[in-house]
Design a protein around this motif. Sequence first.
Motif, mmCIF file in Angstrom:
data_model
loop_
_atom_site.group_PDB
_atom_site.id
_atom_site.type_symbol
_atom_site.label_atom_id
_atom_site.label_comp_id
_atom_site.label_asym_id
_atom_site.label_seq_id
_atom_site.Cartn_x
_atom_site.Cartn_y
_atom_site.Cartn_z
ATOM 1 N N ALA A 144 1.030 -1.232 0.088
ATOM 2 C CA ALA A 144 0.103 -0.125 0.056
ATOM 3 C C ALA A 144 0.967 1.345 -0.084
ATOM 4 N N ARG A 145 1.925 1.144 0.686
ATOM 5 C CA ARG A 145 2.717 2.365 0.851
ATOM 6 C C ARG A 145 3.320 2.678 -0.794
ATOM 7 N N THR A 146 3.592 1.552 -1.357
ATOM 8 C CA THR A 146 4.168 1.666 -2.839
ATOM 9 C C THR A 146 3.255 2.496 -3.618
ATOM 10 N N LEU A 147 1.978 2.060 -3.446
ATOM 11 C CA LEU A 147 1.080 2.441 -4.402
ATOM 12 C C LEU A 147 0.405 4.140 -4.044
ATOM 13 N N VAL A 148 0.240 4.395 -3.014
ATOM 14 C CA VAL A 148 -0.271 5.771 -2.479
ATOM 15 C C VAL A 148 0.966 6.486 -1.780
ATOM 16 N N GLY A 149 2.131 6.005 -1.545
ATOM 17 C CA GLY A 149 3.131 6.919 -0.794
ATOM 18 C C GLY A 149 3.046 6.636 0.516
ATOM 19 N N ALA A 150 3.913 7.010 1.513
ATOM 20 C CA ALA A 150 4.123 6.633 2.770
ATOM 21 C C ALA A 150 3.107 7.852 3.671
ATOM 22 N N GLU A 151 2.855 8.907 2.971
ATOM 23 C CA GLU A 151 2.193 9.995 3.737
ATOM 24 C C GLU A 151 0.648 9.487 3.571
ATOM 25 N N SER A 152 0.319 9.205 2.289
ATOM 26 C CA SER A 152 -1.093 8.906 2.060
ATOM 27 C C SER A 152 -1.504 7.625 2.920
ATOM 28 N N PHE A 153 -0.431 6.638 2.781
ATOM 29 C CA PHE A 153 -0.889 5.373 3.602
ATOM 30 C C PHE A 153 -0.988 5.615 5.132
ATOM 31 N N ALA A 154 -0.257 6.749 5.708
ATOM 32 C CA ALA A 154 -0.412 6.770 7.153
ATOM 33 C C ALA A 154 -1.710 7.433 7.349
ATOM 34 N N ALA A 155 -2.139 8.328 6.431
ATOM 35 C CA ALA A 155 -3.562 8.923 6.591
ATOM 36 C C ALA A 155 -4.583 8.033 6.673
ATOM 37 N N ALA A 156 -4.544 7.323 5.515
ATOM 38 C CA ALA A 156 -5.483 6.467 5.554
ATOM 39 C C ALA A 156 -5.495 5.242 6.523
ATOM 40 N N PHE A 157 -4.375 4.676 6.997
ATOM 41 C CA PHE A 157 -4.433 3.847 8.050
ATOM 42 C C PHE A 157 -4.821 4.293 9.341
ATOM 43 N N ALA A 158 -4.413 5.560 9.612
ATOM 44 C CA ALA A 158 -4.812 6.607 10.902
ATOM 45 C C ALA A 158 -6.474 6.488 10.842
ATOM 46 N N GLU A 159 -6.929 6.879 9.769
ATOM 47 C CA GLU A 159 -8.518 7.009 9.716
ATOM 48 C C GLU A 159 -9.222 5.812 10.066
ATOM 49 N N GLY A 160 -8.559 4.741 9.580
ATOM 50 C CA GLY A 160 -9.342 3.278 9.672
ATOM 51 C C GLY A 160 -9.010 2.976 11.051
ATOM 52 N N ALA A 161 -7.780 3.129 11.787
ATOM 53 C CA ALA A 161 -7.787 2.955 13.104
ATOM 54 C C ALA A 161 -8.265 3.549 14.136
ATOM 55 N N ALA A 162 -8.683 4.899 13.634
ATOM 56 C CA ALA A 162 -9.519 5.824 14.632
ATOM 57 C C ALA A 162 -10.818 5.430 14.764
ATOM 58 N N LEU A 163 -11.434 4.475 14.032
ATOM 59 C CA LEU A 163 -12.754 4.378 14.037
ATOM 60 C C LEU A 163 -13.309 3.476 15.302
ATOM 61 N N THR A 164 -14.458 4.081 15.931
ATOM 62 C CA THR A 164 -15.126 3.173 16.855
ATOM 63 C C THR A 164 -15.259 1.813 16.418
ATOM 64 N N ARG A 165 -15.735 0.958 17.644
ATOM 65 C CA ARG A 165 -16.099 -0.360 17.179
ATOM 66 C C ARG A 165 -17.120 -0.389 16.285
ATOM 67 N N ALA A 166 -18.281 0.413 16.537
ATOM 68 C CA ALA A 166 -19.418 0.387 15.761
ATOM 69 C C ALA A 166 -19.349 0.825 14.253
ATOM 70 N N ALA A 167 -18.193 1.839 14.146
ATOM 71 C CA ALA A 167 -17.960 2.350 12.890
ATOM 72 C C ALA A 167 -16.885 1.522 12.057
ATOM 73 N N ALA A 168 -16.246 0.865 12.871
ATOM 74 C CA ALA A 168 -15.463 -0.034 12.083
ATOM 75 C C ALA A 168 -16.385 -1.355 11.440
ATOM 76 N N LEU A 169 -17.197 -1.790 12.325
ATOM 77 C CA LEU A 169 -17.918 -2.824 11.889
ATOM 78 C C LEU A 169 -19.036 -2.335 10.676
ATOM 79 N N ALA A 170 -19.341 -1.031 10.624
ATOM 80 C CA ALA A 170 -20.068 -0.434 9.553
ATOM 81 C C ALA A 170 -19.190 -0.416 8.317
ATOM 82 N N ALA A 171 -17.975 0.079 8.529
ATOM 83 C CA ALA A 171 -17.073 0.040 7.379
ATOM 84 C C ALA A 171 -16.981 -1.269 6.759
ATOM 85 N N LEU A 172 -16.687 -2.352 7.496
ATOM 86 C CA LEU A 172 -16.576 -3.724 6.880
ATOM 87 C C LEU A 172 -17.900 -3.908 6.212
ATOM 88 N N GLY A 173 -19.163 -3.915 6.943
ATOM 89 C CA GLY A 173 -20.370 -4.230 6.238
ATOM 90 C C GLY A 173 -20.868 -3.373 5.212
#
Length: 1009
Positions: A980-1009
């Motif tokens: 993923a870092r190779t495709l989107v770059g380290a900075e964009s990867f970190a941002a996208a990763f942080a966005e997902g990691a910051a989700l609450t449990r309910a929001a994470a389940l909704a993101a999967l569903g």
Amino acid sequence: MRFGVLGPLEVWSDEGELVPVSGPRPRALLAILLLDAGRLVPVERLIDGQYGDEPPAGAANAIQAHVSRLRRGLPQGLIEFHGTGYLLAVDPADVDVHVFERLAREGRKALASGEAGRAARVLKDALELWRGPALADVPFWRAQVARLDEVRLAAREDLVEAELGLPEGTSTAELRQLVEANPLRERLRGQLMRALHAAGHQAAALEAYEEGRRLLADELGADPSPELADLHLAILRGGPARPRHRLPAALTSFVGREEELARLAGLRGNRLVTLTGPGGAGKTRLATESARDGNACFVDLAPIEAGGQVARAVLGALGVRETGLHSPAMPAPDPLSRLTSALADQTLLIVLDNCEHVVAQAAALARAVLDGCPGVSILATSREPLGLTGETLVPLAPLETPPPGSPAGDWARYPATRLFAERAAAVRPGFVMGAEAAAICAALDGSPLAIELAAARLRTFTVEEVAGRLAEYGPFKLLSRGDRTAAARHRTLHAVVDWSWSLLTPEEQEVARRFSVFSGGATLAAVERVCGDGDILADLVDKSLIDASGGRYRMFETIRLFCAERLAESGDRAHDRHLAYFLELAQRADPLLLRAEQLTWLERLSAEDGNLQAAVRHAVQEDSRAALRLIAALASYRWLAGRRGAAIAASARLLERVGEPPEGLEEEYVLCVLQAAPEATPEQWGRAQQIIEGIDHELRHPFASVMWGMVAGPSDPQSTMRRGRLLGRDAWSRAVAVLGEALVGQFDGRLLESEPGLERALAEFRALGERWGTAQALDALALIASKRGEWARARGLWDEALGLLEELGAADEIMDILCRRAGGLAREGDLVAAGADVRRATDMARTTGWPALVLVARADLARLQGRYGEARTCYQEALEYAKPGLFATEGIRPLVLTGLGRLAEHDGDLAAARDWHGQALATASRDLITELAEVAEGQAGLALLEGDGRRAAYLLGVGVALRGMAVAGDADVARISEGARTLVGAESFAAAFAEGAALTRAAALAALG
């Protein structure tokens, strides 16, 4: 038709009428064909038999003419022409000479085996076939006539030898006539000498020797043979006139008792040694092999019916018999006194075989001989000891058999399988020992006789067919054929056991019948409760019907099956008493299994596992309420000892029988449903759920709370248990409540929050000394440590948990922990150690069954090591075991489906990868957060393959959010992160990763569903 050549040539019709055969040449021709009945006789041999060395011209045509003449007097088609010769198409059994030769061989074989009585009967039958000199009215082919005369005389000598081995002896008058007719036959002369000496005519015996010596010198210029000279010397010394060898000849190799043979060699200084053991244990063969190197006399007491004949049987075997005429004024000497007198100065080993039915008289004889004959020793075989002071007992246990699952290379180390392999190869050349044959040996309890009989059945059946018939019909029907020359009670397995049974008193038979209800043996307390008199039990041990060792009593399986048949015939209620005893034992043990004494009680119940299973089977069939109580009382034992599979079938049958939960046994019904999983029906699960939700009191079986949580999952009833409504206030229940709440936190993804509860539960279980709960807490803490990257701490916790579970023998949970530790080691990067754990779990699964988690661990390891074909096979097999709808396996299915999706990614099959990952997401329970995290990471891999690096980074963050902590070291996560870092770059990867990691449990389940 029948034919006779042992005398004048005669032919009889089926009705017994004489069929005339006229003409000397045709009669001679018929005689030649009869001597080879059923076989082709070349024309050259017919000419030689008819005309000798100087046949006339046209002899072949003459033979053809004689054949034509014969055919006119005999049934059509009886004489066949086959180009080079003629064949008389008759069964050899219809020709007296062939019957004679067969009987003569059987008699000689019986004589060599020490069966003098049988040999005498068979040989008399053979000799009675002679109606006069062979072919007395056929003037041709004298060489064949001479051969038949020699065979007849040899059979007569064998008969004399057999009679000399019998108490009644042989006729000296007939022997004198035989010797006069054949003065140079040393065997006959030696037999005459022995018979005369046995009859008290020592001088006449010595004179017979002198006469033979003179004849040999005058006629042949030779001296008597060493055997005859030895016999002469023995008579001069007044000792028993007996042949030099009196042991039965060995007809097969000696296999399987080498250790016992060595022990007997070390006991040669002991004057009385008794081999004891059940029928068919190989006592006789071992005794004869042990005695073969020395000066020994074999005495078979099996034919003896009255105890008073024991001394006479020994006298007969030694060749010492009583003098002929007695009167009231001069009574016959006591046989025992005569025996001790004859042996007073002898150095000899007497093998007393088959003493059990005359044990008192055999003991009296042994005492008298040992007291009065210091050079004599006795080796006895019996199913019970003789009971004399100074007697050394050598009990024969069954031959050792390989344990289930032993590798093929080990089979040669076990006596039972070596014996089977050798005897099987004798009847089926090229036989190779396999697992089925090893299982046959185990099923036959290592009984040498049973193994030999089973191997002999390979003449007719394959090994698989023998094993199948043994399982279907039992050993007695399968092993119903044996050596035709053996004594009747030694010919079949049933006859051997029936003989032992017939020697028991009615009271002993009653206890033996009742003892057959035990499976795997029993303690003295159990026997006294179920069978009655413990003193009679000791008598059955002495008579080798029951074995006593290690504080337990056990009946060999073949004997137990025989006694079980007698029990069924008697109508005795021993099975009910057996059930009552073991229900009481299980109920007493149940609470003690949750305390520090659990190892002691697990060991005790494990020793009784066969009895517990038998009691459950009987209760399911006869008493449903008792069955529910027993299955419930055994629930914690089955779970802790890793024997869960043993309860499934019986529990499922019982649920079908009872239908609705019986009043007062609702809790027992729930435990039955839990143990029947996965065979329990949805209706039965529904009833169990209603019962759990309706209980408002402490459970009588507190372990039910654990089982419900493990099998049914953390549902609402589990929540009520956590609140303490169903659990008691004792220390174990409090510790279980804490453990349960912490484990549910783990399932929900609250790993950090659950840790303090796990530490508290661990401390409370350790204080109790309860190993199962301690191991559960250690395992859960190890999993958290491995997720956190604390590799050393995780390994230490798992090692301690495994040690505790190994003490319990909890195979299922050992495999679970091995698989979880393998996953942690793989994340740590130690694939070698992970592979060792997976292999160990795999080896255990081969004997216990295949838990889906083991297959998943094998598949994950193979995938990480690049063995993609093996990984795919294991994932697909795991799907078959991980049935949907059960909490125990619902968390495994999404892992399997995700693994298959990753394999499809490797193959570049995007459509298949989407399908597998979609199934994983649809299957995953929203309550099992860690499994959902795995699904999220699988989806991230798919996104990366599709070229969407930002989504891959985002989904990795979702996975981290669901786990509740950073995931360290996972090979797939690292691969996806780098891609993923190779495709989107380290900075964009970190941002996208942080966005997902910051989700609450309910929001994470909704993101999967």
